[in-house]
Write a protein that holds these residues in place. Structure first.
Motif, PDB file in Angstrom:
ATOM      1  N   LEU A  29       0.863  -1.179   0.000  1.00  0.00           N
ATOM      2  CA  LEU A  29       0.000   0.000   0.000  1.00  0.00           C
ATOM      3  C   LEU A  29       0.899   1.228   0.000  1.00  0.00           C
ATOM      4  CD1 LEU A  29      -3.043   0.787   0.142  1.00  0.00           C
ATOM      5  CD2 LEU A  29      -2.637   1.286   2.557  1.00  0.00           C
ATOM      6  N   GLU A  30       0.726   2.094  -0.990  1.00  0.00           N
ATOM      7  CA  GLU A  30       1.556   3.287  -1.111  1.00  0.00           C
ATOM      8  C   GLU A  30       0.787   4.519  -0.643  1.00  0.00           C
ATOM      9  OE1 GLU A  30       3.253   3.734  -4.972  1.00  0.00           O
ATOM     10  OE2 GLU A  30       4.255   1.781  -4.928  1.00  0.00           O
ATOM     11  N   LEU A  31       1.407   5.276   0.248  1.00  0.00           N
ATOM     12  CA  LEU A  31       0.830   6.513   0.769  1.00  0.00           C
ATOM     13  C   LEU A  31       1.744   7.658   0.354  1.00  0.00           C
ATOM     14  CD1 LEU A  31       0.020   5.334   4.416  1.00  0.00           C
ATOM     15  CD2 LEU A  31      -1.387   5.106   2.361  1.00  0.00           C
ATOM     16  N   SER A  32       1.225   8.583  -0.426  1.00  0.00           N
ATOM     17  CA  SER A  32       2.020   9.714  -0.894  1.00  0.00           C
ATOM     18  C   SER A  32       1.444  11.019  -0.356  1.00  0.00           C
ATOM     19  CB  SER A  32       2.047   9.752  -2.425  1.00  0.00           C
ATOM     20  OG  SER A  32       2.735  10.895  -2.888  1.00  0.00           O
ATOM     21  N   LEU A  33       2.263  11.755   0.373  1.00  0.00           N
ATOM     22  CA  LEU A  33       1.862  13.084   0.830  1.00  0.00           C
ATOM     23  C   LEU A  33       1.874  13.990  -0.387  1.00  0.00           C
ATOM     24  CD1 LEU A  33       4.082  13.215   4.053  1.00  0.00           C
ATOM     25  CD2 LEU A  33       1.764  12.308   3.786  1.00  0.00           C
TER      26      LEU A  33
ATOM     27  N   LEU B 172       4.390   1.728   1.968  1.00  0.00           N
ATOM     28  CA  LEU B 172       5.432   2.659   1.526  1.00  0.00           C
ATOM     29  C   LEU B 172       4.919   4.084   1.666  1.00  0.00           C
ATOM     30  CD1 LEU B 172       8.018   3.539   0.022  1.00  0.00           C
ATOM     31  CD2 LEU B 172       6.847   3.006  -2.123  1.00  0.00           C
ATOM     32  N   ILE B 173       5.702   4.941   2.322  1.00  0.00           N
ATOM     33  CA  ILE B 173       5.341   6.342   2.517  1.00  0.00           C
ATOM     34  C   ILE B 173       6.330   7.219   1.763  1.00  0.00           C
ATOM     35  CG2 ILE B 173       4.904   8.182   4.198  1.00  0.00           C
ATOM     36  CD1 ILE B 173       4.496   6.022   6.326  1.00  0.00           C
ATOM     37  N   SER B 174       5.806   8.169   0.981  1.00  0.00           N
ATOM     38  CA  SER B 174       6.660   9.085   0.229  1.00  0.00           C
ATOM     39  C   SER B 174       5.990  10.454   0.170  1.00  0.00           C
ATOM     40  CB  SER B 174       6.901   8.552  -1.190  1.00  0.00           C
ATOM     41  OG  SER B 174       5.679   8.503  -1.918  1.00  0.00           O
ATOM     42  N   GLY B 175       6.685  11.411  -0.429  1.00  0.00           N
ATOM     43  CA  GLY B 175       6.135  12.744  -0.596  1.00  0.00           C
ATOM     44  C   GLY B 175       6.245  13.177  -2.050  1.00  0.00           C
ATOM     45  N   ALA B 176       5.284  13.940  -2.520  1.00  0.00           N
ATOM     46  CA  ALA B 176       5.276  14.400  -3.903  1.00  0.00           C
ATOM     47  C   ALA B 176       5.998  15.737  -4.041  1.00  0.00           C
ATOM     48  CB  ALA B 176       3.834  14.539  -4.394  1.00  0.00           C
ATOM     49  N   GLY B 177       6.446  16.026  -5.255  1.00  0.00           N
ATOM     50  CA  GLY B 177       6.983  17.352  -5.549  1.00  0.00           C
ATOM     51  C   GLY B 177       8.370  17.631  -5.020  1.00  0.00           C
TER      52      GLY B 177
END
Length: 247
Positions: free
Chosen positions: A13-17, A51-56
């Motif tokens: 499961l991917e979580l993107s801020l 998986l946790i990540s951030g955009a931009g």
């Protein structure tokens, strides 16, 4: 598009801020979305890792101070408190991909992740004391255990920021990866974890993470101290100055 993008990639499961215009600063609504996603991932037997990540090109600038102050002033919930308890109690592997700025809870949440990869431009900062506040998310317990008391004091008390390479050398993160390969690397690592024998993996992780109740108790104690500090003149002045600076 939402401020927290949730997607399934196989057993991960991917979580993107996804609030790059505000440097992925976390609002109450974002904390609630993250808590819901973790709750669902915990229950879903087909999900083996998150998986946790951030955009931009940014991981997270930490709390959205304006949103945070508004919620507290109105007597609203501290959704951040629920999120840090959720991530601390989460039983499945957590992988993080950190690109760019990682401030406050953007760094402390990493203490609950198992594998962390950062781009060379990643920059970490824990400015709680500078804002008249207290560390949170169990960081007062977990950070010195992870990197030693000297570094933990420099980062939590002196508020010194640090680079991706410094984080790697200290043992906070697993590796520094080129920005254009960061997400792919984190996805590969998360998929490999999710594919391992589940019972053995979760049991091994549980032993590695240590006493969950001790961590949750420290989180609650930190939150009590955080709430008390929030009412202090020092914190009120620092937060007001921050908001005025960023109008």
């Amino acid at each position: 598009m939402t401020d927290v993008e949730v997607a399934r990639n196989g057993a991960v499961l991917e979580l993107s801020l996804n609030r790059p215009a505000k440097k992925n600063a976390l609002t109450n609504a974002m904390y609630r979305a993250l808590s819901v996603a973790l709750h669902e991932a915990e229950r879903d037997q087909n999900i083996g890792a998150v998986l946790i990540s951030g955009a931009g090109g940014v991981f997270s600038a930490g709390n959205d101070i304006g949103d945070f102050v508004a919620a507290v002033s109105s007597g609203g919930e501290m959704a951040a408190a629920d999120f840090v308890r959720k991530i601390a109690a989460f039983s499945k592997p957590l992988v993080a991909a950190v690109d760019g700025l990682s401030v406050g809870v953007g760094t402390t949440m990493l203490l609950h992740c198992d594998l962390i990869y950062a781009s060379p431009s990643a920059r970490f900062s824990l400015p709680f004391v500078d804002l008249g506040l207290l560390p949170e998310a169990g960081s007062s317990l977990l950070l010195p255990r992870r990197v030693g008391m000297a570094r933990a004091s420099a980062w939590l008390l002196a508020g010194e920021s640090f680079s991706a390479e410094e984080a790697r050398e200290a043992g906070l993160i697993n590796g520094v990866v080129a920005a254009d390969a960061l997400l792919a690397t984190a996805r590969e690592k998360a998929a490999k974890l999710a594919a391992k024998p589940r019972t053995a993996l979760l049991a091994a992780r549980k032993f590695l993470r240590g006493d969950k109740e001790e961590i949750l108790a420290r989180i609650d104690a930190e939150l009590d101290a955080f709430r008390a500090a929030l009412a202090s003149p020092q914190a009120q002045g620092a937060l007001a100055a921050f908001l005025n600076k960023n109008k």
